[in-house]
Design an enzyme around this catalytic site. Sequence first.
Site, PDB file in Angstrom:
ATOM      1  CD  GLU A 252      68.691  20.483  56.294  1.00  0.00           C
ATOM      2  OE1 GLU A 252      68.836  19.859  57.348  1.00  0.00           O
ATOM      3  OE2 GLU A 252      69.125  21.649  56.157  1.00  0.00           O
TER       4      GLU A 252
ATOM      5  NE  ARG B 205      74.027  23.613  67.955  1.00  0.00           N
ATOM      6  CZ  ARG B 205      72.918  24.090  67.387  1.00  0.00           C
ATOM      7  NH1 ARG B 205      72.152  24.915  68.063  1.00  0.00           N
ATOM      8  NH2 ARG B 205      72.576  23.755  66.172  1.00  0.00           N
TER       9      ARG B 205
END
Length: 182
Positions: free
Chosen positions: A106, A69
């Site tokens: 994560e 993006r």
Amino acid sequence: MSALSDDDSRIPAIKSKIRVVPNFPKPGIMFQDITTLLLDPKAFKDTIDLFVERYTGKNISVVAGIEARGFIFGPPIALAIGAKFIPLRKPKKLPGEVISEKYVLEYGTDCLEMHVGAVEPDERALVVDDLIATGGTLCAAMNLLERAGAEVVECACVIEIPDLKGRDRLNGKPLYVLVESH
């Protein structure tokens, strides 16, 4: 720093065009979907304009966009401020010789790559992505550029999730965001 403090009337319209998709791509994630922002030409243009207004005249010669993006926002910013655009890609996407930077997410690890020679020593760079969450990807991008000799001036994201404290991982490097999400 956030554009929210600038009290710019364009910010609420931009924020209203970002769709939140619960439990995507996995349970518990509130995905910040910028594709709905891209469907609104005025909001998309306002987003680019806010970044261009901030970085015009700052002597930035490199805009580095993070896959994927960051590729949407980085090129129009680079063109408008007269800088080159460098794609920072996932492994094995760039032909030719690359340098790599691994980083922890994560839920695992990832890696960014950049062409050798894309950045000259002492060039002033801006790192662009759509969102900062935990900050791992932006840190990897900065490390990659700095290893190549660039000076990272600032990181710029459309969205910040402040609760994830990604800003704290940037080692004091300035971060400019347009909207915060919770």
